[in-house]
Design a protein around this motif. Structure first.
Motif, PDB file in Angstrom:
ATOM      1  N   VAL A 187      14.794   0.272   8.673  1.00 42.15           N
ATOM      2  CA  VAL A 187      13.501   0.279   9.362  1.00 42.15           C
ATOM      3  C   VAL A 187      12.599   1.369   8.782  1.00 42.15           C
ATOM      4  CG1 VAL A 187      12.319   0.661  11.564  1.00 42.15           C
ATOM      5  CG2 VAL A 187      14.407  -0.711  11.497  1.00 42.15           C
ATOM      6  N   LYS A 188      13.163   2.549   8.558  1.00 42.50           N
ATOM      7  CA  LYS A 188      12.369   3.650   7.999  1.00 42.50           C
ATOM      8  C   LYS A 188      11.855   3.298   6.608  1.00 42.50           C
ATOM      9  CE  LYS A 188      14.526   7.424  10.586  1.00 42.50           C
ATOM     10  NZ  LYS A 188      15.359   8.648  10.507  1.00 42.50           N
ATOM     11  N   ASP A 189      12.706   2.715   5.777  1.00 42.87           N
ATOM     12  CA  ASP A 189      12.283   2.313   4.433  1.00 42.87           C
ATOM     13  C   ASP A 189      11.204   1.238   4.502  1.00 42.87           C
ATOM     14  OD1 ASP A 189      14.033   4.100   3.269  1.00 42.87           O
ATOM     15  OD2 ASP A 189      15.598   2.606   2.888  1.00 42.87           O
ATOM     16  N   PHE A 190      11.370   0.293   5.420  1.00 36.94           N
ATOM     17  CA  PHE A 190      10.394  -0.779   5.577  1.00 36.94           C
ATOM     18  C   PHE A 190       9.036  -0.210   5.982  1.00 36.94           C
ATOM     19  CE2 PHE A 190       8.143  -3.846   8.244  1.00 36.94           C
ATOM     20  CZ  PHE A 190       8.136  -4.974   7.446  1.00 36.94           C
ATOM     21  N   LEU A 191       9.031   0.728   6.912  1.00 33.23           N
ATOM     22  CA  LEU A 191       7.780   1.333   7.372  1.00 33.23           C
ATOM     23  C   LEU A 191       7.103   2.108   6.250  1.00 33.23           C
ATOM     24  CD1 LEU A 191       8.984   2.515  10.894  1.00 33.23           C
ATOM     25  CD2 LEU A 191       7.292   0.726  10.438  1.00 33.23           C
ATOM     26  N   LYS A 192       7.887   2.805   5.431  1.00 33.33           N
ATOM     27  CA  LYS A 192       7.325   3.545   4.303  1.00 33.33           C
ATOM     28  C   LYS A 192       6.689   2.616   3.271  1.00 33.33           C
ATOM     29  CE  LYS A 192      10.641   7.373   4.636  1.00 33.33           C
ATOM     30  NZ  LYS A 192      11.848   7.995   4.022  1.00 33.33           N
ATOM     31  N   ALA A 193       7.246   1.408   3.143  1.00 35.16           N
ATOM     32  CA  ALA A 193       6.794   0.476   2.109  1.00 35.16           C
ATOM     33  C   ALA A 193       5.582  -0.350   2.522  1.00 35.16           C
ATOM     34  CB  ALA A 193       7.943  -0.464   1.736  1.00 35.16           C
ATOM     35  N   ASN A 194       5.213  -0.309   3.815  1.00 34.74           N
ATOM     36  CA  ASN A 194       4.139  -1.157   4.312  1.00 34.74           C
ATOM     37  C   ASN A 194       2.965  -0.336   4.830  1.00 34.74           C
ATOM     38  OD1 ASN A 194       4.999  -4.284   4.566  1.00 34.74           O
ATOM     39  ND2 ASN A 194       6.809  -2.982   4.730  1.00 34.74           N
ATOM     40  N   ASP A 195       1.810  -0.968   4.883  1.00 32.75           N
ATOM     41  CA  ASP A 195       0.584  -0.337   5.370  1.00 32.75           C
ATOM     42  C   ASP A 195       0.605  -0.318   6.898  1.00 32.75           C
ATOM     43  OD1 ASP A 195      -1.955   0.526   5.965  1.00 32.75           O
ATOM     44  OD2 ASP A 195      -2.973  -1.266   5.184  1.00 32.75           O
ATOM     45  N   LEU A 196       0.624   0.884   7.490  1.00 31.94           N
ATOM     46  CA  LEU A 196       0.697   1.022   8.943  1.00 31.94           C
ATOM     47  C   LEU A 196      -0.656   1.373   9.566  1.00 31.94           C
ATOM     48  CD1 LEU A 196       3.985   3.143   9.216  1.00 31.94           C
ATOM     49  CD2 LEU A 196       3.740   0.668   8.907  1.00 31.94           C
TER      50      LEU A 196
END
Length: 231
Positions: A187-196
């Motif tokens: 989840v942390k990696d996914f959040l880092k890779a996407n525009d939040l």
């Protein structure tokens, strides 16, 4: 857009999203009577039910839903092939092909799980977008303009390893978890890779009773993003 979690976890999953005028049921993995109760026994606004894959904790209530309601069911052809659902109630979703469901636009995409043809969903209502991902050990896509994120956070690597060392979890079960579910680290990696930049809420789903820690997961993701997190 409002998100209601009716059930989440290995014992059953069911979620409702609402625009105020229309609702979508996502998963039907518990007794359908409980879903009806959560909806105050009013199914008139439910435009359809999205099923991510065929496993029982996502489909246990489908047969009763078929018998007691007229709700249309949306899933992949592979998922339908594993379920005994009449053809007239099947609405097949195809990967990366947008489908209109009432007021909603559904864009399905492939996820990675030990199921026949599992899907995640990008769900849009007017200018709002919700991303739903569960039961997947890997997500190959990146997403833009997400307002709401519903994402599996099944386990953390350290808790899983501790449970194997203490013989709470068998090594074979550990291997299955690693190859079928999204972890806190994922989840942390996914959040880092996407525009939040447009993200308003994060909902952590399908947290394991043995290998998860809802309060810890919530606190770590909230500290990392500064976005309200619900577990």
């Amino acid at each position: 857009m409002e998100i209601q979690t009716i059930a989440s976890g290995s014992k059953g999953n069911a979620y409702v999203i609402s625009s105020g005028r229309s609702k979508l049921l996502i998963e039907c993995g518990i007794n359908f009577d409980l879903i009806r109760k959560a909806l105050d026994f009013d199914l008139s606004e439910v435009a359809g039910c999205l099923i991510s894959h065929e496993h029982g904790d996502h489909t246990a209530g489908v047969k009763k839903m078929l018998r007691t309601s007229n709700i249309k069911i949306y899933a992949s052809e592979g998922t339908f092939s594993a379920l005994n659902i009449p053809d007239r109630r099947q609405f097949i979703l195809k990967e990366k092909n947008a489908q209109t469901v009432g007021e909603w636009i559904i864009l399905p995409f492939r996820i990675e799980h030990d199921a026949i043809e599992p899907l995640g969903f990008m769900i849009q209502h007017q200018n709002e977008r919700l991303l739903f991902i569960t039961d997947s050990y890997y997500v190959r896509y990146k997403f833009k303009n997400i307002n709401y994120l519903m994402i599996e956070c099944n386990y953390s690597a350290d808790i899983l390893e501790k449970n194997v060392s203490n013989e709470v979890i068998h090594p074979v079960q550990k291997k299955r978890v690693l190859k079928s579910h999204f972890s806190l680290e994922n989840v942390k990696d996914f959040l880092k890779a996407n525009d939040l930049s447009h993200l308003r809420e994060i909902h952590l789903l399908h947290i394991s009773e043995k290998n998860g820690d809802p309060e810890r997961f919530k606190n770590e993701i909230q500290a990392m993003t500064g976005i309200p997190v619900y577990a």
